[in-house]
Scaffold this active site. Sequence first.
Site, PDB file in Angstrom:
ATOM      1  N   LYS A  72       0.803  -1.229  -0.086  1.00 40.94           N
ATOM      2  CA  LYS A  72       0.073  -0.069   0.047  1.00 40.94           C
ATOM      3  C   LYS A  72       1.041   1.106  -0.147  1.00 40.94           C
ATOM      4  O   LYS A  72       0.509   2.185  -0.531  1.00 40.94           O
ATOM      5  CB  LYS A  72      -0.957  -0.015   1.298  1.00 40.94           C
ATOM      6  CG  LYS A  72      -1.867  -1.281   1.148  1.00 40.94           C
ATOM      7  CD  LYS A  72      -3.088  -0.940   2.185  1.00 40.94           C
ATOM      8  CE  LYS A  72      -3.954  -2.061   2.058  1.00 40.94           C
ATOM      9  NZ  LYS A  72      -3.324  -3.531   2.741  1.00 40.94           N
ATOM     10  N   TYR A 180      -3.284  23.714  23.371  1.00 38.79           N
ATOM     11  CA  TYR A 180      -3.090  25.214  23.582  1.00 38.79           C
ATOM     12  C   TYR A 180      -1.570  25.367  24.249  1.00 38.79           C
ATOM     13  O   TYR A 180      -0.931  26.273  23.677  1.00 38.79           O
ATOM     14  CB  TYR A 180      -4.057  25.878  24.835  1.00 38.79           C
ATOM     15  CG  TYR A 180      -3.574  27.343  25.279  1.00 38.79           C
ATOM     16  CD1 TYR A 180      -4.203  28.321  24.259  1.00 38.79           C
ATOM     17  CD2 TYR A 180      -3.218  27.532  26.326  1.00 38.79           C
ATOM     18  CE1 TYR A 180      -3.824  29.710  24.718  1.00 38.79           C
ATOM     19  CE2 TYR A 180      -2.958  28.943  26.641  1.00 38.79           C
ATOM     20  CZ  TYR A 180      -3.385  30.141  25.850  1.00 38.79           C
ATOM     21  OH  TYR A 180      -3.059  31.078  26.202  1.00 38.79           O
ATOM     22  N   VAL A 190     -10.827  23.363  25.411  1.00 40.32           N
ATOM     23  CA  VAL A 190     -10.063  24.075  26.485  1.00 40.32           C
ATOM     24  C   VAL A 190      -9.738  23.176  27.632  1.00 40.32           C
ATOM     25  O   VAL A 190     -10.796  22.753  28.164  1.00 40.32           O
ATOM     26  CB  VAL A 190     -10.581  25.710  26.918  1.00 40.32           C
ATOM     27  CG1 VAL A 190      -9.779  26.062  27.962  1.00 40.32           C
ATOM     28  CG2 VAL A 190     -10.825  26.525  25.685  1.00 40.32           C
ATOM     29  N   ASP A 191      -8.537  22.865  27.812  1.00 41.54           N
ATOM     30  CA  ASP A 191      -8.195  21.828  28.981  1.00 41.54           C
ATOM     31  C   ASP A 191      -7.498  22.685  30.077  1.00 41.54           C
ATOM     32  O   ASP A 191      -6.215  23.135  29.890  1.00 41.54           O
ATOM     33  CB  ASP A 191      -7.113  20.932  28.340  1.00 41.54           C
ATOM     34  CG  ASP A 191      -7.726  20.014  26.940  1.00 41.54           C
ATOM     35  OD1 ASP A 191      -8.777  19.505  27.104  1.00 41.54           O
ATOM     36  OD2 ASP A 191      -7.197  20.265  26.126  1.00 41.54           O
TER      37      ASP A 191
HETATM   38  N1  DCP Z   1      -5.135  12.412  26.284  1.00 41.85           N
HETATM   39  C1  DCP Z   1      -4.586  11.095  26.301  1.00 41.85           C
HETATM   40  N2  DCP Z   1      -5.449  10.330  25.889  1.00 41.85           N
HETATM   41  C2  DCP Z   1      -6.707  10.461  25.102  1.00 41.85           C
HETATM   42  C3  DCP Z   1      -7.275  11.779  25.152  1.00 41.85           C
HETATM   43  C4  DCP Z   1      -6.601  12.555  26.055  1.00 41.85           C
HETATM   44  O1  DCP Z   1      -3.724  11.187  26.715  1.00 41.85           O
HETATM   45  N3  DCP Z   1      -7.242   9.383  24.753  1.00 41.85           N
HETATM   46  C5  DCP Z   1      -4.369  13.799  26.898  1.00 41.85           C
HETATM   47  C6  DCP Z   1      -3.672  14.130  26.078  1.00 41.85           C
HETATM   48  C7  DCP Z   1      -4.245  15.351  25.268  1.00 41.85           C
HETATM   49  C8  DCP Z   1      -4.887  15.740  26.488  1.00 41.85           C
HETATM   50  O2  DCP Z   1      -5.199  14.591  27.148  1.00 41.85           O
HETATM   51  O3  DCP Z   1      -3.364  16.327  24.564  1.00 41.85           O
HETATM   52  C9  DCP Z   1      -5.996  16.653  26.106  1.00 41.85           C
HETATM   53  O4  DCP Z   1      -6.832  16.004  25.543  1.00 41.85           O
HETATM   54  P1  DCP Z   1      -7.660  16.629  24.005  1.00 41.85           P
HETATM   55  O5  DCP Z   1      -8.616  15.734  23.698  1.00 41.85           O
HETATM   56  O6  DCP Z   1      -8.371  17.949  24.770  1.00 41.85           O
HETATM   57  O7  DCP Z   1      -6.690  16.796  23.300  1.00 41.85           O
HETATM   58  P2  DCP Z   1      -5.914  18.097  22.605  1.00 41.85           P
HETATM   59  O8  DCP Z   1      -5.904  19.246  23.413  1.00 41.85           O
HETATM   60  O9  DCP Z   1      -4.454  17.580  22.544  1.00 41.85           O
HETATM   61  O10 DCP Z   1      -6.217  18.392  21.354  1.00 41.85           O
HETATM   62  P3  DCP Z   1      -7.653  19.467  20.975  1.00 41.85           P
HETATM   63  O11 DCP Z   1      -7.085  20.578  20.356  1.00 41.85           O
HETATM   64  O12 DCP Z   1      -8.233  18.548  19.782  1.00 41.85           O
HETATM   65  O13 DCP Z   1      -8.202  19.495  22.011  1.00 41.85           O
HETATM   66 MG    MG Z   2      -7.866  19.954  24.116  1.00 42.27          MG
HETATM   67 MN    MN Z   3      -9.821  18.132  26.452  1.00 44.95          MN
END
Ligand code: DCP
Ligand code: MG
Ligand code: MN
Length: 340
Positions: A72, A180, A190-191
Site C-alpha cells: 500500500k 493550547y 480548552v483543557d
Molecule cells: N489525552 C490522552 N489520551 C486520550 C485523550 C486525551 O492522553 N485518549 C491527553 C492528551 C491530550 C490531553 O489529554 O493532549 C487533552 O485532550 P484533548 O482531547 O483535549 O486533546 P488536545 O488538547 O491535545 O487536542 P484538541 O485541540 O483537539 O483539544
Molecule cells: Mg484539548
Molecule cells: Mn480536552
Amino acid sequence: MSSQTAKKNTEINQDIIDKLQAMADLYGKTNDKWRAYSYQKAITTIRRCTKRIDSYEEIMKLPSIGESLAKKIWEIIDTGGFEKLEDFQSSEYMTVINLFGNVWGCGPNIAKQWYDQGFRTLDDLRTKAKLSHNQQVGLKYYDEFLERIPRDEVTEIEAVVKEHALALVLGLTIQTCGSYRRGKATCGDVDILITHPDGISHQGLLIPLVDSLRKSGFLTDDLVLSDKYEEDGGSHVKYFGVCLLPGENRKHRRLDIIVIPYSEYACALLYFTGSALFNRSMRNLAHQYNMYLSQHRLNTGVIRKNNSKINMGTPLYTPTEESIFKYLNLPYRPPEERDH
Ligand code: DCP
Ligand code: MG
Ligand code: MN
C-alpha cells in the site's frame, strides 16, 4: 519518538504519512484497533526515515511494516493515490460513521450501533435514536463543537476560570494544557489544570468552582463531573462541560477542568499537555524500563506478567516534567515538540 533532526526530515515523506494517517483515523473510527495500531506504527517508522523512500525493497527493510502494508505504501509512492483509502472515504458506511462519530462522546461502537439500527442522518438521531444526556448535548452543539477555537479565545476562557477559581482559593496554580500549551493556533477544546502549591488547598475546589461558573451563566451544559478515586489510588477530579463567553457572536465551547494534588503536578501536566500519541510513546517507553507512567505518577520496579502488573513498584520523585524525561533517558522536549 523522533529526534530533532529526524523531525525536520518528516516533510520528505509527508504525503505518505498523511495518507497512512487518514487510513489509521478511519480504522480508529470503525474501532478496528489492531489495524489502526499497525498503521500508526508504520507512520512512526516512516517518520524516522531521513531520506525519501523510493523503492519497494526499501519499504520491506523497514521495521514493523509487513508485506501487505508495504504494498500500500508503494502504491502511494508509485501512483500518488491510495485506492483503498479513497473507496473507504467515499463509502456510505464511512460517511455515516464519520458523521455520527463527531457527536461529542459518541465512540465507534455507538456510531456503528446507530448505523446498524438504520439511522443515516443527524435528524434520524434527533427523532428516532435513544440518546443519553451527553449525546443530546453533543447533537445540540454539533456544528459549534466541530469548529476550532482561536488561541486568543482560549486565553479569554482561561481568564474567566482563573477569576472564579482565585476568588474561591488564593494562590492556586492554573495552567491551560492540551493543544493550547503545545502552541497551536487553534484548539478543539480548552483543557485547564488546577492545583495548589501547599498540597491541600486544591481539595474540595471543583464543585464550588463549577457552581460559581454556572451561576454566572458561563457554563451552559454539563457533561461529566467526577471526583472518584481511580484504581491506582490517584484522585481523578474532573469536569467536562460547555461554556459560553459573554457578548455577541460567541460560540459554545468545550471546557475540561481537572483538579489535582500538587505532588502529581508534573505527571498531570505531562499527561494533560499530550498529545495523546506522544503520551502513548512515553508510556510505552516507561514500560520498556519496567516503569509505569500515568497521569498521577511514574513508578519504577514494576513487575508485569502477561501484560498485567503484578507488582506496582514504587513512585519516583517527579517535581518537574524535566525529571520525568530524565528518568526515561530522554532529552527534554518542550510542549511545542510533543505532537507525536
Ligand atoms: N489525552 C490522552 N489520551 C486520550 C485523550 C486525551 O492522553 N485518549 C491527553 C492528551 C491530550 C490531553 O489529554 O493532549 C487533552 O485532550 P484533548 O482531547 O483535549 O486533546 P488536545 O488538547 O491535545 O487536542 P484538541 O485541540 O483537539 O483539544
Ligand atoms: Mg484539548
Ligand atoms: Mn480536552
